[in-house]
Enzyme design. Structure first.
Site, PDB file in Angstrom:
ATOM      1  N   GLU A 288       0.828  -1.208   0.000  1.00  0.00           N
ATOM      2  CA  GLU A 288       0.000   0.000   0.000  1.00  0.00           C
ATOM      3  C   GLU A 288       0.860   1.254   0.000  1.00  0.00           C
ATOM      4  O   GLU A 288       2.077   1.187   0.168  1.00  0.00           O
ATOM      5  CB  GLU A 288      -0.931  -0.013   1.212  1.00  0.00           C
ATOM      6  CG  GLU A 288      -0.207  -0.223   2.526  1.00  0.00           C
ATOM      7  CD  GLU A 288      -0.647   0.727   3.610  1.00  0.00           C
ATOM      8  OE1 GLU A 288      -0.697   1.932   3.318  1.00  0.00           O
ATOM      9  OE2 GLU A 288      -0.913   0.263   4.725  1.00  0.00           O
TER      10      GLU A 288
ATOM     11  N   LYS B 268      -4.272  -1.923  14.091  1.00  0.00           N
ATOM     12  CA  LYS B 268      -3.577  -0.837  14.785  1.00  0.00           C
ATOM     13  C   LYS B 268      -4.083  -0.756  16.224  1.00  0.00           C
ATOM     14  O   LYS B 268      -5.289  -0.742  16.475  1.00  0.00           O
ATOM     15  CB  LYS B 268      -3.791   0.483  14.044  1.00  0.00           C
ATOM     16  CG  LYS B 268      -3.115   0.517  12.678  1.00  0.00           C
ATOM     17  CD  LYS B 268      -3.283   1.868  12.007  1.00  0.00           C
ATOM     18  CE  LYS B 268      -2.519   1.903  10.678  1.00  0.00           C
ATOM     19  NZ  LYS B 268      -3.164   1.083   9.633  1.00  0.00           N
TER      20      LYS B 268
END
Length: 299
Positions: free
Chosen positions: A23, A157
């Site tokens: 990404e 995360k």
């Protein structure tokens, strides 16, 4: 089809050789310059060292670019006003010829269009804290349920609501596999206190799992959780203090939507004196290595 595949990536795909998607929001929104450029180059090097071809994905000039040159990487690392793209605004960036960095969801879409089945990132998005009132849930989670690309990450995360993130993935039928551990990793930390839904111990086992899943016509991806190396981690109990402080600040300042995660990550870098950034770089490289192995076994 608004898709430009780098010649090296195209040759690899045509030759049935392993390719790993990468990404670009980690470059534009996840790290400061020049660490972002160094990390982008390092991730591509790790993929190559593992015997696969890297394909960093971004939207440039109204085209989804699957595979970037080093000059394009360098330019993107220093670019300003780059859009952070997910499923909803990927067409907007293409139609208006904007510059856009792809999140996990948008990268999965682009990888799938190009025929790439393995994607390495740092950490996935998920259910944000307080989502029961804000409904702030990353589009990444829906993408896992609909797009058949496996994502290697260091867990979600840790700034997110991890238990709710796991519950959401279970509801949507998304396999969450911990690599070599019984615990769901928490990005900067190897442990979260949460049991991983599934465990597999080798890249070959994970590849076999994916082959079986897709052969059963069970569309959608899988979350492959690869714990950060022990020598690079920041223990969860230590990170929790920094995370709580950064999240409280974001709420106090009224930061919302797509700006939340970049703000909190940048603030945590400051609060940890740069330790979290070094850990972020290390875990991303570790994920790129595993993704390359996995892509090789899938061939």
């Amino acid at each position: 089809m608004h898709l430009k595949i780098d010649p090296e990536v195209r040759r690899a795909l045509q030759g049935k050789r392993p390719v790993v998607a990468l990404e670009s929001t980690i470059i534009t929104h996840g790290m400061p310059y020049p660490e972002n450029l160094a990390t982008a180059r390092s991730l591509e090097s790790q993929v190559r060292a593992g015997g696969a071809v890297p394909a960093t994905i971004a939207v440039i000039g109204g085209v989804i670019c699957v595979g970037l040159s080093d000059k394009e990487l360098e330019w993107l690392a220093g670019a300003k006003n780059v859009l952070k793209l997910s499923r909803n605004d990927l067409p907007y960036a293409i139609a208006t010829q904007k510059i856009g960095a792809t999140t996990v969801a948008a990268t999965m879409i682009a990888a799938n269009l190009a025929g790439i089945r393995i994607f390495a990132t740092g950490g996935i998005g998920g259910v944000h804290r307080g989502a029961e009132t804000t409904f702030d849930i990353s589009a990444d989670l829906e993408e896992f349920a609909r797009t058949s690309v496996a994502v290697v990450c260091a867990g979600a995360k840790a700034i997110l609501d991890l238990p709710k993130t796991l519950e959401y993935l279970e509801t949507r039928g998304v396999p969450v596999i911990a690599y070599g551990t019984d615990e769901f990793p928490a990005f900067w930390s190897r442990q979260s206190g949460l049991k991983a839904p599934l465990r597999l111990d080798t890249p070959a086992e994970i590849a076999r799992f994916l082959e079986v899943k897709w052969s059963l016509n069970l569309t959608g991806g899988a979350v492959i959780c690869n714990p950060v190396p022990a020598e690079d981690e920041i223990p969860f109990h230590e990170m929790r203090t920094f995370i709580d402080s950064a999240v409280d600040e974001a709420e106090r300042y009224g930061i919302k939507g797509k700006a939340v995660t970049p703000y909190i990550l940048a603030r945590i870098v400051e609060l940890t004196g740069g330790r979290s950034l070094r850990t972020n770089m290390a875990l991303a490289q570790n994920n790129a290595r595993l993704a390359a192995e996995l892509a090789t076994h899938l061939q």
